[in-house]
Design an enzyme around this catalytic site. Structure first.
Site, PDB file in Angstrom:
ATOM      1  N   LYS A   1      56.725  27.696 135.819  1.00 59.54           N
ATOM      2  CA  LYS A   1      57.657  28.274 134.833  1.00 59.54           C
ATOM      3  C   LYS A   1      58.867  27.365 134.671  1.00 59.54           C
ATOM      4  O   LYS A   1      59.298  27.076 133.559  1.00 59.54           O
ATOM      5  CB  LYS A   1      58.091  29.676 135.287  1.00 59.54           C
ATOM      6  CG  LYS A   1      56.997  30.716 135.093  1.00 59.54           C
ATOM      7  CD  LYS A   1      57.279  31.989 135.864  1.00 59.54           C
ATOM      8  CE  LYS A   1      56.070  32.920 135.801  1.00 59.54           C
ATOM      9  NZ  LYS A   1      56.174  34.024 136.755  1.00 59.54           N
TER      10      LYS A   1
ATOM     11  N   GLN B   1      60.213  37.344 140.530  1.00 56.97           N
ATOM     12  CA  GLN B   1      58.788  37.110 140.765  1.00 56.97           C
ATOM     13  C   GLN B   1      58.162  38.225 141.619  1.00 56.97           C
ATOM     14  O   GLN B   1      58.698  38.591 142.662  1.00 56.97           O
ATOM     15  CB  GLN B   1      58.594  35.741 141.433  1.00 56.97           C
ATOM     16  CG  GLN B   1      57.150  35.349 141.645  1.00 56.97           C
ATOM     17  CD  GLN B   1      56.369  35.164 140.350  1.00 56.97           C
ATOM     18  OE1 GLN B   1      56.856  34.566 139.390  1.00 56.97           O
ATOM     19  NE2 GLN B   1      55.166  35.704 140.298  1.00 56.97           N
TER      20      GLN B   1
ATOM     21  N   ASP C   1      60.213  39.963 131.149  1.00 57.73           N
ATOM     22  CA  ASP C   1      58.910  40.346 131.694  1.00 57.73           C
ATOM     23  C   ASP C   1      58.443  41.680 131.110  1.00 57.73           C
ATOM     24  O   ASP C   1      57.272  42.049 131.244  1.00 57.73           O
ATOM     25  CB  ASP C   1      59.031  40.501 133.218  1.00 57.73           C
ATOM     26  CG  ASP C   1      58.195  39.483 133.963  1.00 57.73           C
ATOM     27  OD1 ASP C   1      57.394  38.800 133.311  1.00 57.73           O
ATOM     28  OD2 ASP C   1      58.344  39.390 135.194  1.00 57.73           O
TER      29      ASP C   1
END
Ligand code: NAP
Length: 292
Positions: A52, A96, A119
């Site tokens: 990422k 994460q 997200d």
């Protein structure tokens, strides 16, 4: 043989489009900023965070990578999230998953500013997905699956899509996206899971099957009819002595046999995976645009 749906090529197309948006934002004095927070040292999570960060840099984002020790407490992590919520150079925040066991992930997600929740897991964004309010953020993997289908010219409108798996990360939001009342949706969606009866009967009635269950090579040729489109979300490690790493990655679909019957199929790796990162970048650019 099925046509191969190349996730890397479609992701490149997404990036080409995004570069134009990023240049426009920069001309207005805004550099899209993404913060990725990793707690602990899970090797798979580290690898995701690295890719990422790499992509952010390639696109000219302001990229912040926070690698916190496994001993980080819930309140320390909440304080970091608060800091990022207030930081005007950061438009997207991603913590994460999965965090270490002593961290309550739901509490962390709720602490995110929903406008920075690229997200798409904050309850406000989940509600917006259900309500078909386009100002919210949908999760990246389902968005990637939808974009892959659209860019590959596969008709979603009116199709029967069978989604295997009902997780909050993939199956459930994907079902919501594909049943939305718009031209990128309008599918008839059936969701199956570990308690579903007659799974093969259901998958055999699909025009499109999306497999997201985390079971190596679960979907076999006798689960599908000829000509179906297969999207394989699964990423599973299977032991492989011939491979230098001692394992190889396979999807939730038995690729060899299924690709002989399907009309189109995504490979693993190189299918949905690259699209997930591409949609994270797209959500961050949108968050930056919405911050103007
Ligand atoms: P998850 O949270 O473990 O959910 C798995 C789902 O599959 C659950 O709904 C479960 O049913 C269902 N399931 C499990 N075994 C089944 C069976 N034998 N028959 C029918 N349904 C079954 O997994 P996830 O996070 O959604 O991830 C799924 C897979 O996608 C994993 O391999 C993961 O690594 C991969 N993934 C890939 C990406 C990407 O970018 N490519 C992103 C995210 C995830 P119950 O609800 O009844 O337990």
């Amino acid at each position: 043989m099925a046509k191969l749906i190349d996730g890397r090529a479609v992701a490149e197309k997404v990036y080409a489009d995004l570069r134009g948006n990023i240049a426009e934002l920069k001309a207005k004095g805004v550099t899209p900023g993404l913060a990725v927070v990793l707690v602990g040292d899970d090797p798979a999570s580290r690898a995701y965070v690295r890719s990422k960060d790499k992509m952010c840099r390639e696109l000219g984002f302001h990229s912040m990578k926070l690698e916190l020790p496994v001993s980080t407490t819930q309140s320390e992590l909440l304080a970091r999230v608060e800091q990022l919520n207030r930081d005007s150079s950061i438009h997207g925040i991603l913590v994460q998953s999965p965090p270490p066991e002593h961290i309550d992930e739901a509490t962390i997600v709720r602490a995110l500013n929903p406008r920075k929740d690229v997200d798409g897991f904050h309850p406000e964004n989940v509600a917006k997905l259900v309500l078909e309010d386009a100002s919210g953020f949908a999760p990246c993997t389902p968005l990637g699956v939808q974009r892959l289908l659209l860019e590959s010219g596969i008709e979603i409108n009116g199709a029967h899509v069978v989604v295997l798996g009902r997780s909050m990360i993939v199956g459930k939001p994907l079902a919501l996206l594909l049943m939305q009342k718009n031209k990128s949706g309008n599918a008839t969606v059936t969701v199956v899971h570990s308690r579903s009866r007659n799974l093969a009967e259901i998958t055999r009635s699909a025009d499109i099957v999306v497999a997201a269950i985390g079971r190596a090579e679960f979907l076999k040729a006798d689960h599908i009819r000829d000509g179906v489109v297969i999207i394989d979300v699964g990423i599973n490690r299977v032991e492989d002595a011939a491979n230098a790493r001692g394992y190889r990655l396979v999807g939730d679909v038995a690729f060899e046999e299924v690709s002989k019957k399907a009309s189109a199929i995504t490979p693993v790796p190189g299918g949905v995976g690259p699209m997930t990162i591409a949609m994270l970048m797209a959500n961050t650019v949108r968050a930056a645009t919405q911050s103007l």
